[in-house]
Enzyme design. Structure first.
Site, PDB file in Angstrom:
ATOM      1  CD  GLU A  66      -2.137   2.769  -3.591  1.00  9.06           C
ATOM      2  OE1 GLU A  66      -3.202   3.337  -3.868  1.00  9.06           O
ATOM      3  OE2 GLU A  66      -1.806   2.477  -2.416  1.00  9.06           O
ATOM      4  CG  ASP A 124      -1.907   1.092   1.287  1.00  2.22           C
ATOM      5  OD1 ASP A 124      -2.639   1.259   0.300  1.00  2.22           O
ATOM      6  OD2 ASP A 124      -1.981   1.794   2.315  1.00  2.22           O
TER       7      ASP A 124
END
Length: 560
Positions: A248, A204
């Site tokens: 990401e 993330d």
């Protein structure tokens, strides 16, 4: 069909499917999805052709940010089941040829995490340096990630009189990765889940993880943040040999390359894969303009990188559909085309919609986009429900609009749960995209359904390793509305053609490198298009049409 041993690079030709356990299938009928429900739906994923299951956060949480506010990195949220239920899902998936990866959320914790509770109890707490503290909030500060929710990236802790950093919400204090104890803890977290059978992680918000400007001591405290990312990749390799770090990284191209390793990504020793946010955003701009040029330019701008690195392609993910890398004028074009109402927009930069409602349910456009997804160079990633054409619930705030329960049938709660509607954690979509009209059960029986169309695309993609492994090239041609690209690998060659216009087109295409008798065989409908000896073809396309074409070189049958 060409078969390749993907070996340690299995993710180069994977089909990734992302889901949130709490919205996929509720087995105990308490209104919340659970691992028992997911276990009973693994066969559905195998039937679809999924080879990699990506689980959104399932860890214990106060659930103020849909599970991304974590109180225990080593556990399973009790609403979803227990550790044994997760292990059973991993085992069943493995038996069906499906690997499992999970979100690795290591830039912050919940403010209810025991580490942070200890850290804020005293400035002398051994956990104090697990987080980022300052006596005064900096005068110059970056704009908050969620500007409608936060006005600063720093929050005063009244008990100790210092400010802690939170790049996201104030209830998610940032971890201090410059602290070697934090880095050790992150390695332990990875190690536990890898030992239990995960094949890697979706990491993330990677740039925020490596941003050391705010930490005590400044960048000097962690002089080379990318060395830390390299160490995580090396640790993963030692533990699994073939694990994946899917990152990401929503940054401009030159900065994206750094996260693969090396100035141009040539080292390939950091992230294994990255989501291609630039191509995704330009896909929607191309759709709005009915002009393939923005997408073609975005694809050409991809760094070459290391041959073992990979791009992950997606149409929709679980967050807002961000358009932040487009210019203001370009973003307004996409808003006007696909989200003109303010209720459809969020943070001034993104959309809270799924694709089918954006295009008015036009099946031609929906199918053209998913055909494109599976032919772009890289690995396709599906967000749950895309395969049946689910819509969004605009009554829900922001990113929650697309995180509604999976629609299994036309019955109560869409077959997701037998709980009373009042007990449902998230309401079902209503209207034309609700389960009465869009569900798995009905589409399974309809050979012309979107579900069966996606299954067909997956089958052809998995039979064509060129899409995941091949050398990529955008082919020059005269029609702005058409994207034509070629992928070549191991003697095989495929060409994909997509028409972004509602009008039928006749594509005149020159294919370099053809010398002799050859043809284009359509993988989707079985048709054949003849090529001239110099590689010229005329390819008819209906409005929003698409062709998957394999180059077949015929042997010389001249008799001597």
């Amino acid at each position: 069909m060409r078969v390749t041993d993907t070996g340690d690079l299995w993710w180069k030709s994977a089909v990734v499917y992302c889901l949130d356990v709490e919205t996929f299938m509720d087995w105990n009928n308490d209104g919340v999805g659970d691992f028992a429900g997911l276990a009973h739906r693994i066969d559905y994923l195998a039937e679809l052709g999924v080879t990699c299951l990506w689980l959104m956060p399932f860890y214990p949480t106060p659930d103020r940010d849909d599970g991304y506010d974590i109180t225990d990195f080593y556990g399973v949220d009790s609403r979803l089941g227990h550790l044994g239920d997760l292990v059973e899902v991993i085992r069943i998936a493995k038996d069906r040829g499906i690997r499992v990866i999970a979100d690795l959320v290591i830039n912050h914790t919940s403010d209810q995490h025991p580490w942070f509770k200890a850290a804020r109890s005293s400035v002398t707490s051994p956990y104090r340096d697990f987080y980022v503290w300052r006596d005064e909030a900096p005068e110059e500060d970056a704009e908050p990630v969620f500007p409608d929710q936060e006005t600063s990236n720093w929050e005063l802790d009244e008990k100790t009189g210092q400010y802690y950093q939170h790049i996201f919400y104030k209830h998610q204090p940032d971890l201090n990765v410059a602290n070697p104890l934090v880095r050790d803890e992150i390695a332990k977290i990875m190690g536990v889940w890898l030992q239990l059978g995960l094949s890697g992680f979706r990491v993330d918000a990677v740039p925020f993880l490596l941003d050391t400007d705010g930490i005590v001591g400044g960048p000097e405290a962690l002089p080379d943040p990318h060395a830390y990312l390299r160490s995580l990749r090396a640790f993963l390799g030692r533990r699994t040999g073939d694990g994946v770090l899917l990152g990401e990284v929503n940054l401009p191209r030159d900065e994206q390359a750094l996260y693969f390793g090396g100035a141009d990504g040539e080292d390939g020793d950091e992230l294994t894969m990255q989501f291609d946010f630039i191509a995704m955003q330009n896909l929607y701009l191309s759709m709005a303009r009915q002009d393939a040029t923005p997408l073609a330019d975005a694809l050409r701008s991809r760094p070459a990188g290391h041959p073992d690195s990979q791009w992950a392609n997606f149409v929709r993910n679980h967050d807002e559909l961000t358009l932040d890398k487009l210019s203001d004028a370009e973003r307004e074009e996409v808003f006007a085309a696909f989200g003109p109402d303010e209720s459809m927009q969020v943070y001034g930069r993104g959309l809270t919609r799924r694709l089918p409602p954006m295009v008015g349910g036009d099946p031609r456009r929906v199918r053209m986009v998913y055909s494109l997804l599976f032919t772009l160079p890289g690995t396709p990633v599906l967000f749950y429900g895309e395969e049946i054409g689910m819509g969004e619930n605009l009554d829900l705030d922001g990113r929650l609009a697309v995180r509604t329960p999976m629609q299994w049938n036309a019955g109560k709660n869409g077959g997701f749960s037998a709980a009373k509607p009042s007990r449902m954690r998230t309401p079902i979509v209503e209207g034309g995209f609700g389960p009465q009209h869009v569900n798995v059960e009905t589409q399974r029986r309809d050979p012309d359904s979107l579900l069966n169309f996606i299954r067909s695309l997956v089958r052809h993609y998995r039979n064509s390793p060129e899409f995941g492994w091949g050398e990529f090239e955008v082919l020059d041609q005269a029609l702005p509305s058409v994207l034509a690209h070629r992928l070549r690998w191991n003697g095989g060659e495929v060409i994909a053609v997509h028409n972004f216009s509602s009008e039928a087109k006749e594509l005149s295409l020159d294919i370099p490198g053809i010398d002799g008798d050859a043809s284009l065989n359509d993988m989707l409908d079985g048709g054949v298009i003849d090529l001239t000896a110099s590689g010229h073809a005329v390819i008819p396309l209906v409005g929003y049409g698409y062709r998957w074409l394999r180059v077949i070189r015929h042997p010389d049958t001249t008799q001597y």
